[in-house]
Write a protein that holds these residues in place. Sequence first.
Motif, short mmCIF file in Angstrom:
data_model
loop_
_atom_site.label_atom_id
_atom_site.label_comp_id
_atom_site.label_asym_id
_atom_site.label_seq_id
_atom_site.Cartn_x
_atom_site.Cartn_y
_atom_site.Cartn_z
N THR A 170 3.58 -9.99 40.17
CA THR A 170 4.70 -10.86 39.81
C THR A 170 5.28 -11.48 41.08
O THR A 170 4.91 -11.06 42.18
N ASN A 171 6.20 -12.43 40.93
CA ASN A 171 6.81 -13.05 42.11
C ASN A 171 8.02 -12.27 42.59
O ASN A 171 9.15 -12.78 42.64
N LYS A 172 7.79 -11.03 42.94
CA LYS A 172 8.85 -10.19 43.50
C LYS A 172 8.31 -9.49 44.74
O LYS A 172 7.10 -9.50 44.99
N THR A 173 9.20 -8.85 45.48
CA THR A 173 8.77 -8.10 46.66
C THR A 173 7.67 -7.12 46.26
O THR A 173 7.80 -6.42 45.24
N PRO A 174 6.59 -7.07 47.05
CA PRO A 174 5.51 -6.15 46.70
C PRO A 174 5.98 -4.69 46.64
O PRO A 174 6.88 -4.29 47.37
N ALA A 175 5.36 -3.95 45.74
CA ALA A 175 5.71 -2.55 45.57
C ALA A 175 4.77 -1.68 46.40
O ALA A 175 3.71 -2.11 46.84
N GLY A 176 5.16 -0.44 46.58
CA GLY A 176 4.31 0.50 47.30
C GLY A 176 4.71 1.91 46.95
O GLY A 176 5.52 2.13 46.05
N GLY A 177 4.15 2.84 47.67
CA GLY A 177 4.43 4.24 47.39
C GLY A 177 5.88 4.59 47.67
O GLY A 177 6.48 4.09 48.61
N PHE A 178 6.45 5.41 46.84
CA PHE A 178 7.79 5.98 47.06
C PHE A 178 7.73 7.39 46.52
O PHE A 178 7.35 7.59 45.36
N ARG A 179 8.04 8.33 47.37
CA ARG A 179 8.10 9.76 47.03
C ARG A 179 7.88 10.05 45.54
O ARG A 179 8.67 9.65 44.70
N GLY A 180 6.80 10.75 45.24
CA GLY A 180 6.48 11.06 43.85
C GLY A 180 6.04 9.83 43.07
O GLY A 180 6.47 9.62 41.93
N PRO A 181 5.17 8.98 43.66
CA PRO A 181 4.83 7.70 43.01
C PRO A 181 4.12 7.91 41.67
O PRO A 181 3.15 8.65 41.59
N GLY A 182 4.60 7.27 40.66
CA GLY A 182 4.01 7.39 39.33
C GLY A 182 4.41 8.69 38.64
O GLY A 182 4.34 8.77 37.41
N ARG A 183 4.81 9.66 39.40
CA ARG A 183 5.13 10.98 38.82
C ARG A 183 6.58 11.03 38.34
O ARG A 183 6.88 11.57 37.27
N TYR A 184 7.47 10.50 39.17
CA TYR A 184 8.88 10.42 38.78
C TYR A 184 9.00 9.66 37.45
O TYR A 184 9.67 10.10 36.52
N GLU A 185 8.30 8.53 37.40
CA GLU A 185 8.37 7.69 36.21
C GLU A 185 7.74 8.38 35.01
O GLU A 185 8.30 8.37 33.90
N SER A 186 6.54 8.99 35.22
CA SER A 186 5.85 9.60 34.08
C SER A 186 6.66 10.76 33.53
O SER A 186 6.67 10.99 32.32
N CYS A 187 7.36 11.48 34.39
CA CYS A 187 8.20 12.57 33.90
C CYS A 187 9.31 12.04 32.99
O CYS A 187 9.63 12.65 31.98
N PHE A 188 9.88 10.91 33.38
CA PHE A 188 10.91 10.32 32.52
C PHE A 188 10.30 9.92 31.17
O PHE A 188 10.83 10.26 30.11
N PHE A 189 9.17 9.23 31.23
CA PHE A 189 8.56 8.73 29.98
C PHE A 189 8.18 9.91 29.07
O PHE A 189 8.60 9.98 27.91
N PHE A 190 7.36 10.80 29.61
CA PHE A 190 6.78 11.82 28.75
C PHE A 190 7.81 12.85 28.31
O PHE A 190 7.81 13.29 27.15
N GLU A 191 8.70 13.25 29.20
CA GLU A 191 9.68 14.27 28.83
C GLU A 191 10.71 13.72 27.84
O GLU A 191 11.21 14.44 26.98
N ARG A 192 10.99 12.43 27.94
CA ARG A 192 11.84 11.81 26.92
C ARG A 192 11.12 11.83 25.57
O ARG A 192 11.69 12.14 24.54
N LEU A 193 9.82 11.50 25.63
CA LEU A 193 9.05 11.50 24.40
C LEU A 193 9.01 12.90 23.79
O LEU A 193 9.15 13.07 22.56
N MET A 194 8.85 13.92 24.62
CA MET A 194 8.84 15.30 24.12
C MET A 194 10.15 15.62 23.41
O MET A 194 10.15 16.25 22.34
N ASP A 195 11.28 15.21 23.99
CA ASP A 195 12.56 15.51 23.36
C ASP A 195 12.75 14.72 22.07
O ASP A 195 13.36 15.22 21.11
#
Lengths: 283, 763
Positions: B358-383
């Motif tokens: 997209t036309n935004k600042t490029p993204a990169g790794g940030f502590r726990g990349p993909g993991r922080y987000e997946s925990c939010f997604f999946f654990e919300r789904l579990m609840d």
Amino acid sequence: MKLPPFDYRAPTSLQEALALLADHPGDARLLAGGQSLIPILAFRLAQPALLIDLRHVPSLNHIDINDSATTLGAMVRWCEIEKSEPLPQAQPLLYDACLHIAHFQIRNRGTVGGSLAHADPAAELPGVAVCCEARIRLSSGQEIAAAEFFTGALQTTLAPEEMILAVVFPAWPAARKWGFAEFARRPGDLAIAGIALFYDLDMAGRARDAHIAVIGATNLPMRLSSAEARLNGADLNEAALAAVAQAAADSADPPADIHASIAYRKSLVATLVRRALVQAMSR
Amino acid sequence: MSVTTAKRPNAYVGSPVERVEDLRFLTGRGEYVADLTREGQWHAAVVRSSLAHGRIVSLDVDQALALPGVRAVLTARDIGIVPLIPLRTGLPSYQPYAQPAIADNIVRYVGEPIALVLADTAEIAEDAADKVISEIEPLPLVLGWDQSVNGQILLIGDTTTNVAGRHLASRGDAAAAFAKAPYRRRETFRVHRHMAMPMETRGVLAEWDSATSHLTVHGAAKAPYFNRKSLAKMLNMPEASVDCMECDVGGGFGARGEVYPEDFLIAFAARKFARPIKWIEDRREHFMAMNHAREIDADLEIACTRDGKLLGLRGNAYIDCGAYIRPSCITSVRNIATFMAGAYRIPNFEVYGTAALTNKTPAGGFRGPGRYESCFFFERLMDIVADDLKLDRLEFRRRNLVTADDMPYPLAKLEPSESPDGFLDSGHYPATLDACAHEFGWADKLKLNGTVIDNLHHGIGLCCFVEGGAAGPRENVRLEIESSGDVTLYSGSSAIGQGLETVMSQIAADALEIPMERIRVLHGSTNLLHEGFGSFASRATVVGGNAVLVAAKTLLETVRNAAAERFQVSPEAVLVANGVANASDGRTLSFADLGDLKLKAEGTFANSKATYSYGTAMAHVAVDATTGFTKLLEYQVVDDVGRAINPLTLHGQVIGAAVQGLGGVFSEDLPYDENGQLLVGSFAEYVMPVATDYPNIHATTMEQYPSPNNPLGAKGAGEGGIIPVAGAVGNAVAAALAPLGVTIRHLPLTPARVWELIQAARA
């Protein structure tokens, strides 16, 4: 974020400071505590030719309290207000509101005059000044009511060659009821909304002479007259609280930005009016 | 006669040793790149695009050059063939989407470098940067993953899609499992764009030595050796002619220490003008220039039995990568797919991760990349499922968490991938769940869940997580005995504020049986070792630490041989213990006695198997429905890291990471407007947590299951603290507001957004 080039002078008298200001019409800025001006320069939102540092100008940093008024010199810093022993009794609303200002380091530098001149709509002092019908003393010899001094976000009636000398708060009756409540993202941040209010009690225990001012949720600090009208003469019960809070929210005309929508700010105004009133009633 | 080495218990490893770095930092004696100055240096300022997408029609640099003190202005034309920044992670197929070192004809995000001003002072350089006049013809914008994927506007010439890559993580047969599943639930979730925001911004000081044609670049962090390769390639120089030097670093968090356009531009200018060139990023440009992260949308469907046995998970995650693929961006794309349900045993799994430009600042790794987000997604789904099926939230998780019996548990297979298939290495995941429930007092606090006390809505939530660590391929260490008998440890790992010197000293001191004070650690800079790898993916302690063990073993052998020669006995007749070589007749030689020999040993630890720390976090919140403000009353995390080398620095990492994660949940946000303009540029708008915001964070560490993959038994632990935060706290807020009819699916949970959600539910 380096400052743009500018000349710098640190005059040692008021006359000298005013003369410098007059010599550079519209092209000089007064430097008081620098807590707003320096970031403005760093972001290059302003590029004045001359900075006139007021640090060596005498007699601008006094807190005077007498029977008729409390006068804060333009160079009084927040930390001096915080440490003042008589001020909590003399101007409790002013004192309490100033405790909400920014963070420790900023309070050590930020000044009364700087805050008034900068006129951030979320700043505490302009809101309290409007609420308390304080008057702003200018170098021209004029004294102007705070409510007339602020004309918009970061806008005042201050002329380019003029300088704020002091702000004068009318004396505060000991029995007066007051409250101050604000909501910020973090303690010390600029308020998304804030309410300063006071009222006196009549013989029947009803509110009279209500003053309710809003900060943060409007383009400039202002009193909410329809809410004041609701409060005047009201028995202080739950229904009155709700009515005053609602009137305040209805009359506030907030802007939207990335932190808050219009509806959210209106809702905050109602919540904070209620909280400030609850404080007032408990005093 | 043969002597066997006496084994002494560890003195340092496992002890809460105070950080050896702290005295230096706390007394103002740290040296950061901004502290360096060189005779005759020029200062650089970067001119950045003010448009999110456009064609550069003209760049007029005359006014800038006319300013006294300005030395030069460089644009793409002066560079010649503009190199792309090499990727550190990701398949070669991503390379066409890599970022050019300077905008060449087209700009693709606000903040993209278009020119470099060189001047006598940083102030003059900034004055001049304002005077570079760019005419940019606007091009249509792509501002979201959905618009990116539909491909009507293509961002990179010579490509046919804005989807830079797509990965499938799979296991079993998801289609079959879903076809006959007794219960299915599909939900969409979103984590918003925010960023790492280290306290120290980036900086580069590059020096060119004309006599030797050698380039020295100060300000390296994280992966100096890889970055040297990248810079050498971009500058078309031999690798040996480039050195990347590490100073003290004020935080990395995955974002600092990758190669950015400025690293090349400053080095290029230093070589071109044979001058030291210095550039220190200011905070305003940091917001638009440093890697962004975390902006991921997910559409997930879960299948289970009605009593809560997980049968399958499938869906899509779309990562908004910004305008280019930066060196470490793809790690988050891989992780979001592979670890969407990282801690759980799900027999049938089919999750795609899609990298969208997209036309935004490029993204990169940030502590726990993909993991922080997946925990939010999946654990919300579990609840959401637990609520729907009236399952106990703890029991639902306990039943499906990976257990000791499952180990090694195969990760979902990722395709395409440059890495071999992975396995969770060791552990019994329900153990941290139970320990956390005990420490947190889940059963008691459950009574408050969903209640309203003094107008505050109380909720509790939890999240189970895994943290990958110890990324390969290897790390190198050299140990040298100085003439004083002290030991210098040269490490290929780098220090980004995590206490590397302390931990390496502990490990070396135990292995060499000498006091920690006698070990000096030098690290990071590429002139110390022929090759090193660095500090990322929670690897330094495990991979670098085990390399210390290897080197120490060799060094002790070398000491023994050298002493034997002095004693005129066979090596078997010498015992080396507690820093002293002992002959059987009572003669001794200390390290200092052997100091003139300059004894040294190298050690390499190679690692193809990652470690997996794991844990559970629980949160108790109270939400003020009138303001939308959430107060975090308590946060407890229990993790098992295999073996804690230093519990004190580990706790610092975990608690600091938790607070960083809370910033992402409640306040940090990088919104863009419809013109692709970033709406924040200072800390007045970008709200970071401060030290007093979250006083009630508790971390407990277990060491029940050491990693079988390395002799220390340690597992990477630099990221685990942040990974479960959004999952646990998101679930707590959701639980608090469920009685109001609110469902939490998106971050951030700013007061304004929470208030809007409550209003919408009431309407």
